[in-house]
Design an enzyme around this catalytic site. Sequence first.
Site, PDB file in Angstrom:
ATOM      1  N   SER A 182      41.648  37.860  36.690  1.00  0.00           N
ATOM      2  CA  SER A 182      40.289  37.942  37.251  1.00  0.00           C
ATOM      3  C   SER A 182      39.239  37.200  36.442  1.00  0.00           C
ATOM      4  O   SER A 182      38.111  37.024  36.916  1.00  0.00           O
ATOM      5  CB  SER A 182      39.860  39.398  37.382  1.00  0.00           C
ATOM      6  OG  SER A 182      40.450  39.961  38.529  1.00  0.00           O
ATOM      7  N   LYS A 209      37.569  34.395  38.132  1.00  0.00           N
ATOM      8  CA  LYS A 209      36.608  34.575  39.226  1.00  0.00           C
ATOM      9  C   LYS A 209      35.222  33.994  38.948  1.00  0.00           C
ATOM     10  O   LYS A 209      34.677  33.274  39.792  1.00  0.00           O
ATOM     11  CB  LYS A 209      36.508  36.061  39.596  1.00  0.00           C
ATOM     12  CG  LYS A 209      37.800  36.613  40.227  1.00  0.00           C
ATOM     13  CD  LYS A 209      37.742  38.139  40.354  1.00  0.00           C
ATOM     14  CE  LYS A 209      39.018  38.704  40.980  1.00  0.00           C
ATOM     15  NZ  LYS A 209      39.018  40.193  40.963  1.00  0.00           N
ATOM     16  N   TYR A 261      44.504  31.430  45.687  1.00  0.00           N
ATOM     17  CA  TYR A 261      43.825  32.400  44.818  1.00  0.00           C
ATOM     18  C   TYR A 261      44.806  32.970  43.777  1.00  0.00           C
ATOM     19  O   TYR A 261      44.456  33.136  42.602  1.00  0.00           O
ATOM     20  CB  TYR A 261      43.222  33.526  45.679  1.00  0.00           C
ATOM     21  CG  TYR A 261      42.876  34.753  44.881  1.00  0.00           C
ATOM     22  CD1 TYR A 261      41.729  34.783  44.079  1.00  0.00           C
ATOM     23  CD2 TYR A 261      43.700  35.883  44.892  1.00  0.00           C
ATOM     24  CE1 TYR A 261      41.417  35.908  43.331  1.00  0.00           C
ATOM     25  CE2 TYR A 261      43.394  37.008  44.138  1.00  0.00           C
ATOM     26  CZ  TYR A 261      42.258  37.016  43.357  1.00  0.00           C
ATOM     27  OH  TYR A 261      41.964  38.112  42.598  1.00  0.00           O
ATOM     28  N   TYR A 317      34.729  45.435  36.414  1.00  0.00           N
ATOM     29  CA  TYR A 317      35.262  46.363  37.423  1.00  0.00           C
ATOM     30  C   TYR A 317      34.220  47.447  37.652  1.00  0.00           C
ATOM     31  O   TYR A 317      33.029  47.183  37.655  1.00  0.00           O
ATOM     32  CB  TYR A 317      36.620  46.921  36.982  1.00  0.00           C
ATOM     33  CG  TYR A 317      37.644  45.837  36.735  1.00  0.00           C
ATOM     34  CD1 TYR A 317      37.974  44.941  37.752  1.00  0.00           C
ATOM     35  CD2 TYR A 317      38.243  45.682  35.508  1.00  0.00           C
ATOM     36  CE1 TYR A 317      38.917  43.936  37.530  1.00  0.00           C
ATOM     37  CE2 TYR A 317      39.185  44.677  35.289  1.00  0.00           C
ATOM     38  CZ  TYR A 317      39.515  43.807  36.297  1.00  0.00           C
ATOM     39  OH  TYR A 317      40.424  42.819  36.082  1.00  0.00           O
ATOM     40  N   VAL A 352      43.397  41.583  34.453  1.00  0.00           N
ATOM     41  CA  VAL A 352      44.459  42.590  34.268  1.00  0.00           C
ATOM     42  C   VAL A 352      45.558  42.171  33.308  1.00  0.00           C
ATOM     43  O   VAL A 352      46.389  42.997  32.935  1.00  0.00           O
ATOM     44  CB  VAL A 352      45.124  43.018  35.600  1.00  0.00           C
ATOM     45  CG1 VAL A 352      44.182  43.851  36.438  1.00  0.00           C
ATOM     46  CG2 VAL A 352      45.653  41.836  36.354  1.00  0.00           C
TER      47      VAL A 352
HETATM   48  N1  GLU Z   1      45.561  38.456  40.484  1.00  0.00           N
HETATM   49  C1  GLU Z   1      45.040  39.780  40.330  1.00  0.00           C
HETATM   50  C2  GLU Z   1      44.769  40.380  41.697  1.00  0.00           C
HETATM   51  O1  GLU Z   1      44.196  39.718  42.517  1.00  0.00           O
HETATM   52  C3  GLU Z   1      43.789  39.734  39.535  1.00  0.00           C
HETATM   53  C4  GLU Z   1      43.284  41.079  39.309  1.00  0.00           C
HETATM   54  C5  GLU Z   1      42.490  41.210  38.055  1.00  0.00           C
HETATM   55  O2  GLU Z   1      42.683  40.546  37.042  1.00  0.00           O
HETATM   56  O3  GLU Z   1      41.624  42.086  38.128  1.00  0.00           O
HETATM   57  O4  GLU Z   1      45.163  41.481  41.965  1.00  0.00           O
END
Ligand code: GLU
Length: 427
Positions: free
Chosen positions: A62, A65, A188, A240, A258
């Site tokens: 994430s 992002k 993604y 989060y 994550v």
């Molecule tokens: N590739 C993970 C997902 O989309 C990223 C989640 C994350 O790092 O929060 O579930």
Amino acid sequence: MHTPIPDYLHEVLENTRDDGEVATYIPELARANPDLLASALCMSDGKIYAAGDIHERFTIQSISKPFVYALALQERGFETVLDKIGVEPSGESFNSASLDPRTQRPENPMVNIGAIATHALVRPEASRDERFEAVRAGLSAFAGRELDVDEAVYASEMGTAFRNMSLAYLVRSVDGFTQDPADIVEGYTRQCSILVDVRDLAVMAMTLANAGINPITQERVVDEHVAQQVLSVMTTCGMYDAAGDWMTQVGIPAKSGVAGGIIGALPGQVGAAVFSPRLDPVGNSVRGVQAFERFSGDMGMHLLKSPPLSRDVIRHANRRVSGQGEFHVIELQGPLRFSSAERVMRELEQIPNDRKTIALDLARVSSVDDVSRRMLMEGLRRLILEGHAVYLVDPRSSIPNRDLGDGTFPADAASLETLGLALTEGS
Ligand code: GLU
């Protein structure tokens, strides 16, 4: 070595305690060595301090992002992006299947549903692979080196990507994008599987903190207002659903992933990264959060920590006489921004009307932002209108354009010495 920073970084890492669990919903991530631990700081001139398992690579997840959001803003413009994705914290878990009930948009680009929609905004007409390549190249520009994908993690996550697939169909159903949802999820997921180490992340964070310019390559990756937008969204939505705790306790615009990475970007100061795979219940690296709490407290890094007051901007303001006559001299120091320029404006009010010649000395001014430059020039313009003669002493060219806005200019002087007005040492 004289700098205490490397020892400090080691000490912080040693004193973090671990009690979380590595992420398991992506099978390949469950195999991560839970004891890995590393941290890096990148300064605005590209100097990097790093400690721990600094050569260990892990998937960005994430943390990609905010950077893809930056690329989308840069390529498509604010209007298009804001039309598709909001900037409100959702207060829900990262993979929640929710759209803003009023606007039918994903609430922000830091939750999965918003990040999937963001991915689709990059090169909308291109093929899945061309779009991913634009994302990979963009993230590489942030890192200052070519980044690759961990194919095993990618394949593993695609094998269980049912949730993200459903989020993509949900966004597609409200025309959040027009491409094939499966293509977007594949792109993604590849984006999340890009491999980085803590140094890469620290440089990427510093590029945001450095108004969009990579501190090592000096490449302008995104515009300043794009970097500011991304940092704003990281501040409100980056951690989060622990964003409120994070802002009050750490106070650094941040994003976690994550795989165990966390970045923090403190504007103008530092890009920081920590990597440790065990996560707390909301999905943030346990030791990463502890390390950032230390950084914030020990190094005074909270975004809302009060900066030094502006009242010291006036170094001297007094009458001085030289071979060239009688002057009112005002010597300024430090950074000029709204609050310090306001103080200078009040000082200009104090100039006795019969003090016809004024010298304003910027030799010790460290920076002049746009608003303080305009205030200063307007103040000088009014003094001249009232019949004063004004000298601007600006040996560092803090104000490159001295047009007072009506075609007039203050007189230039190289220094107070050349006007015979310097104070002697100790005075
Ligand atoms: N590739 C993970 C997902 O989309 C990223 C989640 C994350 O790092 O929060 O579930």
